[in-house]
Each structure stands twice: as C-alpha cells, then as structure tokens.
Design an enzyme around this catalytic site. Structure first.
Site, PDB file in Angstrom:
ATOM      1  N   GLU A  53      17.933 -28.755  64.175  1.00  0.00           N
ATOM      2  CA  GLU A  53      17.983 -28.454  65.463  1.00  0.00           C
ATOM      3  C   GLU A  53      19.675 -28.095  66.009  1.00  0.00           C
ATOM      4  O   GLU A  53      19.774 -27.460  66.632  1.00  0.00           O
ATOM      5  CB  GLU A  53      18.335 -30.016  67.185  1.00  0.00           C
ATOM      6  CG  GLU A  53      16.665 -30.580  66.706  1.00  0.00           C
ATOM      7  CD  GLU A  53      15.769 -31.555  65.993  1.00  0.00           C
ATOM      8  OE1 GLU A  53      15.347 -31.966  66.019  1.00  0.00           O
ATOM      9  OE2 GLU A  53      16.636 -31.064  64.438  1.00  0.00           O
ATOM     10  N   CYS A  85      20.574 -36.000  66.841  1.00  0.00           N
ATOM     11  CA  CYS A  85      20.318 -35.226  67.249  1.00  0.00           C
ATOM     12  C   CYS A  85      19.606 -35.256  68.691  1.00  0.00           C
ATOM     13  O   CYS A  85      19.949 -34.221  69.216  1.00  0.00           O
ATOM     14  CB  CYS A  85      18.614 -33.868  66.512  1.00  0.00           C
ATOM     15  SG  CYS A  85      18.927 -33.179  64.727  1.00  0.00           S
ATOM     16  N   ALA A 155      -6.086 -27.061  35.198  1.00  0.00           N
ATOM     17  CA  ALA A 155      -6.648 -25.529  35.320  1.00  0.00           C
ATOM     18  C   ALA A 155      -7.945 -26.381  34.488  1.00  0.00           C
ATOM     19  O   ALA A 155      -7.850 -26.828  33.362  1.00  0.00           O
ATOM     20  CB  ALA A 155      -5.776 -25.087  34.576  1.00  0.00           C
ATOM     21  N   SER A 169      -4.124 -25.716  25.649  1.00  0.00           N
ATOM     22  CA  SER A 169      -4.744 -25.428  26.903  1.00  0.00           C
ATOM     23  C   SER A 169      -3.785 -24.208  27.579  1.00  0.00           C
ATOM     24  O   SER A 169      -3.766 -24.171  28.132  1.00  0.00           O
ATOM     25  CB  SER A 169      -4.753 -26.500  27.995  1.00  0.00           C
ATOM     26  OG  SER A 169      -3.974 -27.294  28.158  1.00  0.00           O
ATOM     27  N   ARG A 185       5.038 -26.071  41.532  1.00  0.00           N
ATOM     28  CA  ARG A 185       6.385 -26.793  41.251  1.00  0.00           C
ATOM     29  C   ARG A 185       7.226 -26.815  41.723  1.00  0.00           C
ATOM     30  O   ARG A 185       8.145 -27.710  42.505  1.00  0.00           O
ATOM     31  CB  ARG A 185       6.558 -26.204  40.579  1.00  0.00           C
ATOM     32  CG  ARG A 185       4.905 -26.846  38.962  1.00  0.00           C
ATOM     33  CD  ARG A 185       6.040 -26.439  37.378  1.00  0.00           C
ATOM     34  NE  ARG A 185       4.627 -25.938  36.603  1.00  0.00           N
ATOM     35  CZ  ARG A 185       4.718 -25.842  35.181  1.00  0.00           C
ATOM     36  NH1 ARG A 185       5.776 -24.992  35.425  1.00  0.00           N
ATOM     37  NH2 ARG A 185       4.015 -25.726  34.480  1.00  0.00           N
ATOM     38  N   THR A 197      -0.119 -34.388  26.669  1.00  0.00           N
ATOM     39  CA  THR A 197       0.265 -32.220  27.578  1.00  0.00           C
ATOM     40  C   THR A 197       1.407 -32.074  26.175  1.00  0.00           C
ATOM     41  O   THR A 197       1.864 -30.503  26.430  1.00  0.00           O
ATOM     42  CB  THR A 197       0.362 -32.473  28.593  1.00  0.00           C
ATOM     43  OG1 THR A 197      -0.912 -33.470  29.641  1.00  0.00           O
ATOM     44  CG2 THR A 197       0.284 -31.231  29.098  1.00  0.00           C
ATOM     45  N   LEU A 205       8.030 -26.933  31.920  1.00  0.00           N
ATOM     46  CA  LEU A 205       7.657 -27.912  33.051  1.00  0.00           C
ATOM     47  C   LEU A 205       8.412 -27.376  33.679  1.00  0.00           C
ATOM     48  O   LEU A 205       8.843 -28.185  35.296  1.00  0.00           O
ATOM     49  CB  LEU A 205       7.587 -28.946  33.354  1.00  0.00           C
ATOM     50  CG  LEU A 205       6.623 -30.096  32.172  1.00  0.00           C
ATOM     51  CD1 LEU A 205       6.319 -31.208  32.479  1.00  0.00           C
ATOM     52  CD2 LEU A 205       5.118 -29.567  32.936  1.00  0.00           C
ATOM     53  N   ARG A 208       9.757 -21.022  36.983  1.00  0.00           N
ATOM     54  CA  ARG A 208      10.347 -19.135  35.927  1.00  0.00           C
ATOM     55  C   ARG A 208       9.029 -17.707  36.745  1.00  0.00           C
ATOM     56  O   ARG A 208      10.601 -17.570  36.565  1.00  0.00           O
ATOM     57  CB  ARG A 208       9.989 -19.476  34.518  1.00  0.00           C
ATOM     58  CG  ARG A 208      10.143 -20.635  33.372  1.00  0.00           C
ATOM     59  CD  ARG A 208       9.994 -20.452  32.428  1.00  0.00           C
ATOM     60  NE  ARG A 208       8.771 -20.243  32.066  1.00  0.00           N
ATOM     61  CZ  ARG A 208       8.148 -21.571  31.987  1.00  0.00           C
ATOM     62  NH1 ARG A 208       8.425 -22.565  32.623  1.00  0.00           N
ATOM     63  NH2 ARG A 208       6.965 -21.012  31.806  1.00  0.00           N
ATOM     64  N   GLU A 300       0.525 -33.041  36.482  1.00  0.00           N
ATOM     65  CA  GLU A 300       0.052 -31.669  35.069  1.00  0.00           C
ATOM     66  C   GLU A 300      -1.153 -32.072  34.204  1.00  0.00           C
ATOM     67  O   GLU A 300      -1.193 -31.267  33.650  1.00  0.00           O
ATOM     68  CB  GLU A 300       1.016 -30.692  35.493  1.00  0.00           C
ATOM     69  CG  GLU A 300       1.576 -29.915  36.457  1.00  0.00           C
ATOM     70  CD  GLU A 300       1.908 -28.977  36.239  1.00  0.00           C
ATOM     71  OE1 GLU A 300       1.972 -27.937  35.104  1.00  0.00           O
ATOM     72  OE2 GLU A 300       3.266 -28.061  36.816  1.00  0.00           O
TER      73      GLU A 300
END
Length: 366
Positions: A53, A85, A155, A169, A185, A197, A205, A208, A300
């Site tokens: 606002e 506000c 995925a 992976s 992300r 992982t 992570l 990019r 992830e």
C-alpha cells in the site's frame, strides 16, 4: 474501464514479484484507481521494507484522496517493522478498499477491516479470495501453525525411479524441467535434502537457470557422515544450515572436527532429537526451521526424506516431474512407506498435469 476482477488479478500479479524476498512476510500487491484509471500500484518488495500500500501510494500520479484501493491481503493494523497500512489509508482519505482475503495473522485478522470501516471507509472482502489464499498458502500455514509450508519436488522416471541403484540421479528429467526446478527454488525460503542426495550428486542447490535469489540450504546429516568438502558447505555462497543427531558429535572426534570446520565456513549447525529408528524426525526439523524464520521449504530428496515427510503427514504439496525414461531396478521416492491395503494409499487433491519439454509435471496437495 477495468472490472473489479481485472484489478484484483493485477494485484496478485504484482504480489508475485516479491517471491523469494518477503519471507516470512506474505506476498502483497496493491492497485489504486481513481475515476476509472489506475493512478498508482506497488507490491511488498522485501521483508522489513515498505508494504504494498505504501509503495502504491508513493507511485501515485495524482492525489489519492477519494480513490479506490485494491489489495490481495487485508491491510495491517499494527506497528511491526513498518507503521500500520490502515492508518495510511485513513490519512489519505481513501474512499473504498477491496480486499481479497483477511490476514490470517491473529494480530490483524479482521482488525484491519474494522479499523477502516470505523473510519468511514467502505470495505469489500472476498474478491478472488481463493486465488489470494493459494498465493499466500505458505504464509498462512507459517503464521497459524508455526510450521513452514512443505513442498516435495520429485523427479522420476516413467517406472517410478528417482535414482539408479547406486544413487546417481543427475539428470533424470529435461533441461526445461531443471529450469522449472530452479524457479521453484527461487520461490521458496529454503531447500532441503538428506545426506544421501549430497553424497550421490554433490549438488549446489542454488538458482542458476532462473531469475531470483538463492534459497537457504538445509542439509540433514544425522551421523555427520558427509565429506568435509561437499559443495553445499564449501562454496560459501549462501546461508547453509546443517541438522544432525546430537549423539554424533559426542561419540566421534572426526565428527566434532567436521563441525568445527563447517562452522568456520559459515555453516549454521544444530543438533536435533532422533526417533526410535535413530533418524532425525521431520517434525523436529520443521519446528527448528520455523524457529529460524523460514516459512516455506522445498524438499528435494532423497528416498528416506521423502518417505518420512509423506508418512508423517507433514508434506503440504507435491511437484512430481516424470521423464519418459525407464531406469529399471532403481530407487523409488516412497520405498520406505509400507501399506497393508489400498485403502491406506496416500491421495492427492487438486491435481494438475502440465507438459514441460518431454516431461510431465504432476502437481497436487496432500
């Protein structure tokens, strides 16, 4: 002339510009209309800075007295990082305010609307309410349940595998899907993965392939088994948080040495309690994450982490990328979930399917 719906859609679109920068505050856009023309608009750009606002009024091309204001979230009515506000809207003699949804924050919830009405300003609530609620679903959960909103990003191959048997992976899905992941992300306050992982893929992570800031990185490494030079710890790029079992540093000199090195590199380290199976519980993870002011979490991987979040009922949303590939005897994301019969199956709500490159993205709520 614009319709009310068009103007509120404009608010929602403006609000999205703040994604990734307002945590733990909500996403808010504001449009000011006078004599049928838009004379000002703005959005909440960054936590601690001016609200939507305020920015809309500052941008106004003429005096806002007698104008109508459209905002996707009820104006705040208390002093926080910035003044209320509601006071500004009253001071500027706004004629009418259209509010998509009430603020779920107990300190505001209806008080902002009441304050405006008591000052003689007409207020209409509920315009595109469902869209507004979905936009700020993370804020709503964080402010009402004191836990971050959890989205699982998975995925997998056509035969349901998220990795080969050896854990590799990179990369199952397409470049288009990878770009979408980086967009996700940027929209979340933090991204979380388990030690498996990190060992298998040694990911950064970071963001990019899309515009936006890097989320904080949260690593679950109960036994402090990760290599000291893992990219998530050694690149020094962004906020990195390590959760581990308190037992680990007590029984191992090498574990204590790792913690000392990581702390010197700027990594935040926190010991958490473990469950009967010796693993850090996801509830402990979420509780501590909320204490650190993180309102949304993109999870992830890997299999153990995904399975825990689903079994515990603490996951809110799913983004499942499916590639047209067959991996054979690989690992599935729910391998640690055991069911006795089909009636126990976990079901998704509000399911949507979209094409991304050669992949399909299935989105739904738990």
């Amino acid at each position: 002339m614009y319709t009310n719906e068009e103007l509120m859609h404009r608010c929602l679109k403006l609000a999205k510009n703040g994604r990734g920068n307002t945590n733990p505050n909500p996403l808010v856009g504001c449009v000011i209309v006078k004599n049928g023309m838009i004379i000002g608009e703005g959005y909440h750009k960054k936590f601690g800075e001016a609200h939507a606002e305020v920015n809309a009024i500052r941008s106004a091309l003429e005096n806002v007295e007698g104008s109508e204001v459209y905002v996707n979230l009820e104006p705040c009515s208390f002093y926080g990082k910035t003044p209320p506000c509601t006071d500004l809207l009253i001071e500027k003699r706004i004629k009418k305010v259209y509010v998509a949804m009430l603020d779920p924050n107990p300190r505001v919830n209806g008080n902002g609307v009441k304050k405006l009405r008591d000052a003689g300003i007409e207020v209409e609530v509920g315009l595109l309410q469902e869209d507004a609620q979905q936009l700020n679903e993370a804020f709503t959960k964080f402010i009402t349940k004191k836990l971050p909103f959890v989205t699982l990003k998975i995925a997998q191959s056509l035969d349901g595998k998220i990795a080969l048997r050896n854990g590799k992976s990179k990369y199952i899905t397409s470049e288009e899907s990878l770009k979408k992941v980086h967009e996700l992300r940027a929209e979340h306050a933090a991204v979380l993965v388990g030690a498996g992982t990190v060992k298998s893929d040694n990911p950064e992570l970071t963001v990019r392939l899309a515009e936006g800031r890097h989320p904080a990185r949260i690593i679950l490494d109960g036994n402090l088994s990760l290599p000291i030079d893992s990219k998530v710890f050694s690149d020094g790029k962004i906020r990195t948080i390590l959760f581990y079992s308190a037992r680990s540093e007590k029984v191992s000199k090498s574990a204590r040495r790792k913690l000392e090195i990581w702390k010197k590199q700027g990594v935040e380290t926190y010991p958490l309690r473990t469950g009967p199976n010796g693993k850090i519980t996801v509830h402990a993870v979420l509780k501590k994450t909320a204490e650190l002011g993180i309102a949304s979490l993109l999870v992830e991987g890997g299999t153990s982490v995904f399975s825990q979040f689903i079994k515990s009922g603490l996951a809110d949303k799913l983004h499942l990328f499916v590639a047209p590939k067959i991996l054979g005897d690989g690992k599935g994301f729910a391998d640690e979930i055991e069911l006795k019969n089909l009636s126990q199956a976990v079901k998704l709500r509000k399911v949507e399917v979209t094409q991304i490159g050669d992949d399909q993205l299935i989105t739904g709520y738990f």
